[in-house]
Design a protein around this motif. Structure first.
Motif, PDB file in Angstrom:
ATOM      1  N   PHE A  53      -3.391   3.943   1.881  1.00  0.00           N
ATOM      2  CA  PHE A  53      -2.447   2.954   1.388  1.00  0.00           C
ATOM      3  C   PHE A  53      -2.574   1.759   2.319  1.00  0.00           C
ATOM      4  O   PHE A  53      -2.719   1.945   3.543  1.00  0.00           O
ATOM      5  N   HIS A  55      -0.570  -1.861   3.166  1.00  0.00           N
ATOM      6  CA  HIS A  55       0.472  -2.856   2.942  1.00  0.00           C
ATOM      7  C   HIS A  55       0.054  -4.123   3.672  1.00  0.00           C
ATOM      8  O   HIS A  55      -0.056  -4.141   4.905  1.00  0.00           O
ATOM      9  N   GLU A  76       7.742  -5.018   5.958  1.00  0.00           N
ATOM     10  CA  GLU A  76       7.573  -5.746   4.691  1.00  0.00           C
ATOM     11  C   GLU A  76       8.927  -6.095   4.067  1.00  0.00           C
ATOM     12  O   GLU A  76       8.993  -6.826   3.093  1.00  0.00           O
ATOM     13  N   TRP A  77      10.022  -5.595   4.672  1.00  0.00           N
ATOM     14  CA  TRP A  77      11.371  -5.912   4.195  1.00  0.00           C
ATOM     15  C   TRP A  77      12.011  -7.023   5.025  1.00  0.00           C
ATOM     16  O   TRP A  77      13.208  -7.267   4.930  1.00  0.00           O
ATOM     17  N   HIS A 125       7.547  -6.675  -2.429  1.00  0.00           N
ATOM     18  CA  HIS A 125       8.851  -7.207  -2.840  1.00  0.00           C
ATOM     19  C   HIS A 125       9.032  -8.685  -2.479  1.00  0.00           C
ATOM     20  O   HIS A 125       9.840  -9.374  -3.093  1.00  0.00           O
ATOM     21  N   TYR A 168      -1.153  -1.497  -5.531  1.00  0.00           N
ATOM     22  CA  TYR A 168       0.300  -1.320  -5.455  1.00  0.00           C
ATOM     23  C   TYR A 168       0.891  -2.547  -6.124  1.00  0.00           C
ATOM     24  O   TYR A 168       0.444  -3.679  -5.877  1.00  0.00           O
ATOM     25  N   TRP A 218      -0.214   1.646  -8.508  1.00  0.00           N
ATOM     26  CA  TRP A 218       0.890   2.306  -7.794  1.00  0.00           C
ATOM     27  C   TRP A 218       2.140   1.450  -7.955  1.00  0.00           C
ATOM     28  O   TRP A 218       2.396   0.537  -7.172  1.00  0.00           O
ATOM     29  N   MET A 221       9.461   1.151  -7.017  1.00  0.00           N
ATOM     30  CA  MET A 221      10.858   0.748  -7.172  1.00  0.00           C
ATOM     31  C   MET A 221      11.172   0.192  -8.558  1.00  0.00           C
ATOM     32  O   MET A 221      11.324  -1.013  -8.744  1.00  0.00           O
ATOM     33  N   ARG A 249       6.442   6.067  -9.925  1.00  0.00           N
ATOM     34  CA  ARG A 249       7.482   5.072  -9.630  1.00  0.00           C
ATOM     35  C   ARG A 249       7.496   3.934 -10.655  1.00  0.00           C
ATOM     36  O   ARG A 249       8.144   2.922 -10.447  1.00  0.00           O
ATOM     37  N   ASP A 262       9.235   8.496   0.250  1.00  0.00           N
ATOM     38  CA  ASP A 262       8.444   8.047   1.395  1.00  0.00           C
ATOM     39  C   ASP A 262       8.593   9.076   2.517  1.00  0.00           C
ATOM     40  O   ASP A 262       9.703   9.496   2.841  1.00  0.00           O
ATOM     41  N   ILE A 277       3.510  10.382   0.598  1.00  0.00           N
ATOM     42  CA  ILE A 277       3.153   9.060   1.109  1.00  0.00           C
ATOM     43  C   ILE A 277       3.732   8.912   2.511  1.00  0.00           C
ATOM     44  O   ILE A 277       4.953   9.039   2.690  1.00  0.00           O
ATOM     45  N   TRP A 284       5.509   0.093   7.197  1.00  0.00           N
ATOM     46  CA  TRP A 284       4.388   0.030   6.235  1.00  0.00           C
ATOM     47  C   TRP A 284       3.603  -1.253   6.461  1.00  0.00           C
ATOM     48  O   TRP A 284       2.392  -1.243   6.567  1.00  0.00           O
TER      49      TRP A 284
HETATM   50  O1  FHN Z   1      10.378  -0.476  -0.485  1.00  0.00           O
HETATM   51  C1  FHN Z   1       9.114   0.071  -0.475  1.00  0.00           C
HETATM   52  C2  FHN Z   1       8.520   0.109   0.904  1.00  0.00           C
HETATM   53  O2  FHN Z   1       8.471  -1.178   1.417  1.00  0.00           O
HETATM   54  C3  FHN Z   1       7.127   0.706   0.837  1.00  0.00           C
HETATM   55  O3  FHN Z   1       6.306  -0.074   0.010  1.00  0.00           O
HETATM   56  C4  FHN Z   1       7.228   2.085   0.272  1.00  0.00           C
HETATM   57  C5  FHN Z   1       5.923   2.823   0.158  1.00  0.00           C
HETATM   58  O4  FHN Z   1       6.081   3.979  -0.571  1.00  0.00           O
HETATM   59  N1  FHN Z   1       7.804   2.048  -1.054  1.00  0.00           N
HETATM   60  C6  FHN Z   1       9.105   1.410  -1.152  1.00  0.00           C
HETATM   61  C7  FHN Z   1      10.206   2.276  -0.858  1.00  0.00           C
HETATM   62  O5  FHN Z   1      10.137   3.510  -1.453  1.00  0.00           O
END
Ligand code: FHN
Length: 596
Positions: A53, A55, A76-77, A125, A168, A218, A221, A249, A262, A277, A284
């Motif tokens: 994976f 990110h 990443e948030w 996101h 993703y 992939w 959310m 997902r 996760d 994962i 990430w």
């Molecule tokens: O909010 C995302 C998170 O940043 C990351 O990408 C993970 C990876 O599985 N997926 C989300 C939360 O479940």
């Protein structure tokens, strides 16, 4: 020397216990299993076992810092956590210039790591598209000085290495767009349908059109769509690449395979195609100050543990804003790949092991083959493998032609290990057999032995009475750094007792340790552990209040020592004493420590 009960009786017990387990185990964890079991892509996916994976986005450039503040957990948030205004955040793109990115090097490293598919964030996101999108100007081609499409290069590099490639895509959360999900600090009164119509779906179509055959998309959310709307979206995308898999997902159980939470591994084998994962460190996306990387040994154990339950592991790496992977990720992934060069046969193309986890490790299987992953060497070098009734043809150390001697007894097989094992992290033995070997993977009986420092017996293997039941607790350390533990709840009256069937391989003294969480309102309840005719009363101790976004505290409460005078089967029972006012505790595991 070994305590035995007649073989037929043992078999009967095994089958009865298996029967009990088979009735309730799958109900607890098999929900949401593969919705589309006939999808042709599932063949490669199920054989792959190890995915990468990645990110990578504007957050990688921020590296965990916004306006002089440091953030820990999911990097990443950062936009969401800092409530960064969309316009200010978008400016990061102006300096995002990952000239160090080398697609061929990424794909080559993945190959060396033994990776069998690669999934990279096309849009996370934050809303920034890491590919050349005609749907928006907030993409790497138009908004950054880089002016190239790294995804074109990466898809080609993966193809050259024979690695199935996937994207993703965050289909609902988009903090940049007024109608996207999640950004309520800048935008109100959203029209999610409009967002799907004008960005999400058109972008997904671009990804499914411009990058050659994709192994998978992939999705992450879900939100804002009914099941019917999701189905329509799938239909409109499916026609573009019928061979491409969609992750669960996408929402409403409409994916082609199942993703767990996760950083979650199910406690028992799971049927169908699924994936665990994990990320290599705590975040990430890249964070400069997050150096909590899993060691090669931890990755190898994780990979073999997930495989022993029948699933794939997709491990995440977070490249920095210049396109470089953290050095520890490169090094430790390559070390994992080196291990796979020798032991890959015990991972790729396998399914779950046919016996439950043992104090020495776990198992995986192929027809006629059982792979014994030896994580821990027994002190006396005698590896005890329960329940093999098929005829054993040979036992070898994988990767060397070294054949080991073994003694196949009715209840167990004893393999003589050499003085040293080639790999102290995980040496895999290949046991080949002919005839039918029953699948005993969900057998509840857990092994306890003096040859190892301790036996950890997970709560899920208990037989539950009354209101006692297993419950999954999810909590986090850092933001988004999820942990999952199954605990036994509902133990209030003596009728709610739980029983652990054990095979105690050696007589002697054992310290009994209960690993549990206990909220203040539940503390000071009386409990009783019973084993081998001995009783250990105890009073439950407070840990803390459970909150899903905080660390969950557990205590390892040593409740006493028992003496087991004969090797063999024993039941360990834990029950609340009558008169208790609330739950005894939330039990995560029982530990039996040989007293030496
Ligand atoms: O909010 C995302 C998170 O940043 C990351 O990408 C993970 C990876 O599985 N997926 C989300 C939360 O479940």
């Amino acid at each position: 020397m070994f305590h035995r009960i007649p073989w037929l009786l043992t078999l009967l017990c095994l089958l009865l216990l298996h029967e009990t387990a088979a009735q309730d185990m799958p109900d607890m964890w098999n929900k949401g299993a593969t919705a589309n079991a006939s999808h042709p892509g599932l063949k490669w996916f199920r054989e792959a076992k190890f995915g990468l994976f990645i990110h990578w986005g504007l957050y990688s450039k921020l590296a965990g810092r916004w306006n002089d503040s440091s953030y820990y957990g999911s990097g990443e948030w950062i936009m969401y956590r800092a409530k960064a205004p969309a316009a200010a955040y978008a400016k990061v793109a102006q300096t995002f210039n990952p000239t160090g990115f080398d697609a061929a090097e990424w794909a080559k490293t993945a190959k060396e790591a033994g990776i069998k598919y690669l999934v990279v964030t096309a849009k996370h996101h934050e809303g920034f598209s890491m590919y050349d999108s005609k749907v928006t100007d907030f993409d790497i081609m138009d908004a950054s000085p880089y002016k190239k499409d790294p995804m074109k290069a990466l898809s080609a590099a993966c193809k050259a290495q024979g690695i199935p490639f996937g994207f993703y895509y965050s289909q609902f959360l988009d903090w940049h767009e007024p109608n996207g999900g999640g950004n309520n600090w800048d935008f109100k009164n959203k029209d999610y349908q409009q967002y799907y119509r004008t960005k999400s779906v058109p972008q997904l179509k671009e990804l499914l059109t411009n990058y050659g055959p994709l192994g998978l998309v992939w999705f992450d959310m879900p939100g804002g769509l009914t099941p019917e709307q999701t189905r329509l979206m799938i239909d409109s995308l499916r026609v573009l690449q019928p061979g491409c898999l969609f992750s669960s997902r996408i929402g409403h159980d409409l994916g082609d395979y199942r993703d767990f939470g996760d950083s979650e591994v199910p406690p028992v084998p799971i049927e169908g195609a699924w994936e665990s994962i994990y990320t290599h460190n705590d975040s990430w996306g890249y964070i400069q100050h997050d150096l909590n990387f899993k060691s090669p040994k931890e990755i190898i154990h994780l990979l073999s543990n997930v495989a022993s339950k029948g699933g794939n592991l997709m491990l995440n790496v977070g490249p920095d804003g210049n396109g470089k992977w953290p050095v520890y990720s490169v090094e430790y992934l390559k070390a994992t790949g080196k291990w796979l060069q020798t032991y890959g046969e015990s991972i790729y193309g396998t399914t779950w092991g046919l016996i439950p986890a043992q104090p020495w490790g776990v198992t995986t299987s192929k027809p006629g083959k059982l792979f014994l992953h030896v994580w821990q060497m027994p002190a006396n070098r005698q590896l005890r493998v329960p329940g093999i009734t098929a005829k054993i043809k040979s036992v070898k150390i994988l990767g060397s032609n070294k054949t080991l001697t073994w003694k196949q007894l009715p209840e167990e097989t004893i393999v003589e290990l050499p003085v040293t094992l080639p790999d102290t992290r995980n040496t895999v033995l290949l046991m080949e057999y002919s005839g039918q070997q029953p699948d005993l993977s969900q057998l509840r009986t857990q092994t306890v032995s003096k040859e190892y420092p301790q036996a950890d017996i997970p709560a899920v293997w208990a037989i539950f009475n009354g209101n006692a039941k297993s419950k999954l607790f999810t909590y986090s350390h850092y933001f988004g750094d999820w942990k999952h533990d199954n605990c036994i709840t509902g133990m209030v009256t003596p009728d709610d007792a739980i029983i652990f069937p054990l095979e105690i391989q050696d007589a002697g003294d054992y310290k009994i340790i209960l690993d549990y969480a206990c909220e203040p309102g539940s503390a000071s309840q009386q409990g009783l552990v019973t084993i081998g005719g001995q009783q250990l009363p105890f009073l439950s101790l407070t840990t803390g209040t459970y909150e899903s976004h905080k660390p969950m505290e557990f205590i390892q409460h040593a409740v006493g020592i028992v003496h087991i005078d004969k090797a063999g089967k024993q039941n360990l029972t834990i029950k609340p004493v009558s008169g208790n006012k609330s739950e005894l505790c939330w039990l995560r595991k029982v530990i039996l420590q040989p007293v030496n």
